[in-house]
Design an enzyme around this catalytic site. Structure first.
Site, mmCIF file in Angstrom:
data_model
loop_
_atom_site.group_PDB
_atom_site.id
_atom_site.type_symbol
_atom_site.label_atom_id
_atom_site.label_comp_id
_atom_site.label_asym_id
_atom_site.label_seq_id
_atom_site.Cartn_x
_atom_site.Cartn_y
_atom_site.Cartn_z
ATOM 1 N N GLN A 46 0.842 -1.200 0.000
ATOM 2 C CA GLN A 46 0.000 0.000 0.000
ATOM 3 C C GLN A 46 0.875 1.246 0.000
ATOM 4 O OE1 GLN A 46 -3.112 -0.089 3.014
ATOM 5 N NE2 GLN A 46 -3.249 -2.313 2.790
HETATM 6 N N1 LIG Z 1 -7.834 -14.020 -10.147
HETATM 7 C C1 LIG Z 1 -6.706 -13.908 -9.449
HETATM 8 N N2 LIG Z 1 -6.707 -13.259 -8.265
HETATM 9 C C2 LIG Z 1 -5.552 -13.166 -7.586
HETATM 10 C C3 LIG Z 1 -4.334 -13.706 -8.079
HETATM 11 N N3 LIG Z 1 -3.356 -13.442 -7.194
HETATM 12 C C4 LIG Z 1 -3.940 -12.776 -6.186
HETATM 13 N N4 LIG Z 1 -5.263 -12.610 -6.409
HETATM 14 C C5 LIG Z 1 -6.219 -11.889 -5.545
HETATM 15 O O1 LIG Z 1 -5.791 -10.558 -5.451
HETATM 16 C C6 LIG Z 1 -6.042 -10.047 -4.147
HETATM 17 C C7 LIG Z 1 -4.776 -9.469 -3.555
HETATM 18 O O2 LIG Z 1 -3.850 -10.517 -3.312
HETATM 19 P P1 LIG Z 1 -2.695 -10.377 -2.210
HETATM 20 O O3 LIG Z 1 -1.891 -11.615 -2.294
HETATM 21 O O4 LIG Z 1 -3.260 -9.999 -0.888
HETATM 22 O O5 LIG Z 1 -1.894 -9.133 -2.794
HETATM 23 P P2 LIG Z 1 -0.560 -8.464 -2.176
HETATM 24 O O6 LIG Z 1 0.315 -8.128 -3.327
HETATM 25 O O7 LIG Z 1 0.012 -9.348 -1.126
HETATM 26 O O8 LIG Z 1 -1.147 -7.108 -1.553
HETATM 27 P P3 LIG Z 1 -0.552 -6.250 -0.298
HETATM 28 O O9 LIG Z 1 -0.305 -7.201 0.812
HETATM 29 O O10 LIG Z 1 -1.616 -5.240 0.013
HETATM 30 O O11 LIG Z 1 0.695 -5.594 -0.792
HETATM 31 C C8 LIG Z 1 -6.641 -11.208 -3.334
HETATM 32 O O12 LIG Z 1 -8.037 -11.065 -3.322
HETATM 33 C C9 LIG Z 1 -6.229 -12.433 -4.131
HETATM 34 O O13 LIG Z 1 -7.157 -13.470 -4.003
HETATM 35 C C10 LIG Z 1 -4.351 -14.375 -9.351
HETATM 36 O O14 LIG Z 1 -3.359 -14.861 -9.889
HETATM 37 N N5 LIG Z 1 -5.575 -14.419 -9.987
#
Ligand SMILES: Nc1nc2c(ncn2[C@@H]2O[C@H](COP(=O)(O)OP(=O)(O)OP(=O)(O)O)[C@@H](O)[C@H]2O)c(=O)[nH]1
Ligand SMILES: [Mg+2]
Length: 185
Positions: free
Chosen positions: A70
């Site tokens: 974020q």
């Molecule tokens: N359809 C789909 N959704 C995904 C994929 N990877 C992650 N998501 C979704 O995207 C959202 C964010 O995923 P996170 O893994 O929390 O993202 P992050 O990069 O760790 O985000 P921060 O912790 O805020 O930096 C979640 O709702 C996941 O389910 C993917 O390959 N395909």
């Protein structure tokens, strides 16, 4: 024997690598790591600090730091730079509106002295979402070909299906291993 040599020798014995997962929030960093680790990916919430995961891959112990993306958290990324062997930059390929933000953050990250020498893998994530941008479109949008300071690779993937996650990790481990463990210096 120089300090660098001592460090290299110790690390060679331990066969450890430090990987840093970064990218904008919602890119899928935490989901990728959970999927790789065989954990449930149905209940993932935004990372407000960081997670550390340690797992063995191709006989190397990977210490993986997953840091929240974020905007308000990005100034803290620098706290994790020390001794990073590879950066895994995760991109949400369905998020067209923030591509420019994503590009700026990546290019400013690569200016960091403490990340000099780190390998860079760009994971073009969420390829399972219809209409998401392709690997080539992301490569151009992020201007990856302008990167001369780091060895890099771009790979399409999906944290949901698991597509290419292992392949990405293989590239990172091979690239770092060649530099750290097989170099003759
Ligand atoms: N359809 C789909 N959704 C995904 C994929 N990877 C992650 N998501 C979704 O995207 C959202 C964010 O995923 P996170 O893994 O929390 O993202 P992050 O990069 O760790 O985000 P921060 O912790 O805020 O930096 C979640 O709702 C996941 O389910 C993917 O390959 N395909
Ligand atoms: Mg996260």
């Amino acid at each position: 024997m120089g300090l660098l040599t001592v460090i290299r020798k110790n690390r060679r014995k331990e066969k450890e690598m430090r990987l840093l997962f970064l990218g904008l929030d919602n890119a899928g960093k935490t989901t990728i790591l959970k999927k790789l680790n065989g954990e449930d990916i149905s209940t993932i919430s935004p990372t407000l600090g960081f997670n550390i995961k340690t797992f063995v891959h191709n006989s190397y112990t990977l210490n993986v730091w997953d840091v929240g993306g974020q905007r308000t958290l990005r100034p803290y990324w620098r706290n994790y730079f020390e001794q990073t062997d590879a950066i895994v930059w995760v991109v949400d390929s369905s998020d067209r509106l923030r591509l420019d933000d994503c590009k700026q953050e990546l290019h400013s990250l690569l200016q960091e002295d403490r990340l000099a020498g780190a390998s860079l893998l760009v994971f073009v994530n969420k390829q399972d979402i219809p209409g998401s941008l392709t690997q080539d479109e992301i490569r151009d949008a992020l201007d990856l070909r302008a990167i001369k300071s780091h060895r890099w690779k771009v790979l399409p993937c999906s944290a949901v299906t698991g597509h290419n996650l292992i392949q990405g990790l293989n590239w990172v481990v091979d690239d770092v291993a060649h530099r750290l463990y097989y170099s003759t210096t």
